[in-house]
Motif scaffolding. Structure first.
Motif, short mmCIF file in Angstrom:
data_model
loop_
_atom_site.label_atom_id
_atom_site.label_comp_id
_atom_site.label_asym_id
_atom_site.label_seq_id
_atom_site.Cartn_x
_atom_site.Cartn_y
_atom_site.Cartn_z
N ASN A 135 0.91 -1.10 -0.15
CA ASN A 135 0.21 -0.25 -0.13
C ASN A 135 0.75 1.85 -0.18
O ASN A 135 2.11 0.84 0.32
CB ASN A 135 -0.68 0.18 1.31
N LEU A 136 0.39 2.13 -0.39
CA LEU A 136 1.09 3.65 -0.54
C LEU A 136 0.32 4.20 0.48
O LEU A 136 -0.44 4.95 0.47
CB LEU A 136 1.04 4.50 -1.33
N CYS A 137 1.01 5.57 1.26
CA CYS A 137 0.26 6.44 2.60
C CYS A 137 0.64 8.19 1.78
O CYS A 137 1.98 7.58 1.27
CB CYS A 137 1.51 6.14 3.93
N SER A 138 -0.05 8.59 1.65
CA SER A 138 0.23 10.29 1.06
C SER A 138 0.86 11.29 2.47
O SER A 138 0.53 10.44 3.89
CB SER A 138 -1.02 11.01 0.50
N VAL A 139 1.89 12.12 1.91
CA VAL A 139 2.20 12.90 2.90
C VAL A 139 2.21 14.12 2.57
O VAL A 139 2.25 14.28 1.60
CB VAL A 139 3.47 12.30 4.00
N ARG A 140 2.29 15.36 3.31
CA ARG A 140 1.90 16.74 2.49
C ARG A 140 3.81 17.08 1.83
O ARG A 140 4.88 16.74 2.71
CB ARG A 140 1.01 17.73 3.60
N ALA A 141 3.61 17.63 1.00
CA ALA A 141 5.34 18.16 0.32
C ALA A 141 5.76 19.12 1.08
O ALA A 141 7.10 19.76 1.22
CB ALA A 141 4.96 18.43 -0.85
N ARG A 142 4.73 19.87 1.63
CA ARG A 142 4.96 20.66 2.48
C ARG A 142 6.46 19.89 3.93
O ARG A 142 7.44 20.64 4.76
CB ARG A 142 4.41 22.12 3.17
N ARG A 143 6.07 19.57 4.17
CA ARG A 143 6.51 18.22 5.83
C ARG A 143 8.11 17.16 5.13
O ARG A 143 8.34 17.54 6.35
CB ARG A 143 5.32 17.61 5.77
N VAL A 144 7.75 17.01 4.17
CA VAL A 144 8.97 16.08 3.36
C VAL A 144 9.91 16.54 2.36
O VAL A 144 9.48 17.52 1.73
CB VAL A 144 8.36 14.56 3.34
N ARG A 145 10.49 16.08 2.12
CA ARG A 145 10.83 15.85 1.03
C ARG A 145 11.57 14.77 -0.09
O ARG A 145 11.68 13.87 0.51
CB ARG A 145 12.64 16.79 0.85
N PRO A 146 11.76 14.35 -1.06
CA PRO A 146 11.80 13.29 -1.43
C PRO A 146 13.61 12.48 -0.80
O PRO A 146 14.42 13.75 -0.85
CB PRO A 146 12.05 13.47 -3.17
N ARG A 147 12.95 11.16 -1.07
CA ARG A 147 13.79 10.40 -0.50
C ARG A 147 14.20 10.48 0.68
O ARG A 147 15.28 9.84 1.67
CB ARG A 147 15.43 10.72 -1.02
N GLN A 148 13.63 11.45 1.45
CA GLN A 148 13.68 11.26 3.30
C GLN A 148 13.17 9.85 3.73
O GLN A 148 12.58 9.63 3.24
CB GLN A 148 12.61 12.69 3.83
N LEU A 149 14.00 9.91 4.24
CA LEU A 149 14.06 8.70 5.79
C LEU A 149 12.95 9.42 6.65
O LEU A 149 12.83 9.84 7.40
CB LEU A 149 15.19 8.07 5.89
N HIS A 205 6.51 9.54 10.68
CA HIS A 205 6.94 10.48 11.61
C HIS A 205 8.55 10.52 11.02
O HIS A 205 9.34 9.64 10.32
CB HIS A 205 7.72 9.14 13.24
N ALA A 206 8.72 11.64 11.02
CA ALA A 206 10.31 12.02 10.60
C ALA A 206 11.40 11.24 11.80
O ALA A 206 10.85 11.30 12.53
CB ALA A 206 10.34 13.90 10.52
N THR A 207 12.22 11.20 11.02
CA THR A 207 13.38 10.84 11.71
C THR A 207 13.93 11.70 12.74
O THR A 207 14.77 11.19 14.46
CB THR A 207 14.45 9.78 11.46
N VAL A 208 14.04 13.00 12.39
CA VAL A 208 14.23 14.38 13.16
C VAL A 208 13.21 15.12 13.38
O VAL A 208 12.66 15.77 12.61
CB VAL A 208 15.48 14.79 12.98
N ALA A 209 13.05 15.54 15.03
CA ALA A 209 11.90 16.54 15.18
C ALA A 209 12.36 18.37 15.00
O ALA A 209 12.96 18.12 14.18
CB ALA A 209 12.24 16.63 17.29
N ASP A 210 11.26 18.68 14.48
CA ASP A 210 10.79 20.13 13.68
C ASP A 210 11.02 20.95 14.67
O ASP A 210 11.74 20.71 16.05
CB ASP A 210 9.81 19.96 13.58
N HIS A 211 10.98 22.11 14.57
CA HIS A 211 11.38 23.15 15.55
C HIS A 211 10.50 22.96 17.18
O HIS A 211 11.30 23.60 18.00
CB HIS A 211 11.66 24.65 15.00
N GLY A 212 9.14 22.88 16.77
CA GLY A 212 8.71 22.46 17.77
C GLY A 212 8.68 21.47 19.06
O GLY A 212 8.02 20.64 19.66
N GLY A 213 9.54 20.48 18.08
CA GLY A 213 10.22 19.08 18.92
C GLY A 213 9.30 17.77 18.49
O GLY A 213 9.35 16.59 19.39
N GLU A 214 8.35 18.27 17.26
CA GLU A 214 7.30 17.40 16.82
C GLU A 214 7.96 16.05 15.89
O GLU A 214 8.50 17.04 15.21
CB GLU A 214 6.06 17.85 16.22
#
Length: 104
Positions: free
Chosen positions: A21-35, A48-57
């Protein structure tokens, strides 16, 4: 809550493959080939991102788990990826054989 955890790459079309299956994520939140980390429970798939954003999420998106195989999950507001057609097969273009030649 028991969750399976997997690492996957984000595709150029902002889709993450998980099993078949495929799951979508908004382009503003990720970049291509991001883990990203895929956490799967019985009823939901969380990316989940492997690195937290500026808010710790780290949570990028949550989707209900797909019931079948070959399903793309998303919120419905994401545009469908555009497929690249073969050259000359786009609307309004004509192949060289279909052109009329004046005087023949």
């Amino acid at each position: 809550m028991v969750a399976q955890r997997h690492l996957r790459h984000v595709g150029k079309d902002c889709l993450v493959a998980f099993y078949v299956n495929l799951c979508s994520v908004r382009a503003r939140r990720v970049r291509p080939r991001q883990l990203v980390e895929v956490r799967v429970t019985k009823s939901h798939v969380m990316l989940h991102a492997t690195v937290a954003d500026h808010g710790g999420e780290t949570l990028l998106v949550t989707h209900p788990r797909a019931a079948g195989r070959g399903v793309t999950t998303g919120d419905g507001s994401l545009p469908r990826p555009r497929r690249h057609d073969a050259p000359g097969s786009q609307a309004g273009s004509r192949s060289p054989r279909s052109r009329s030649v004046a005087g023949v």
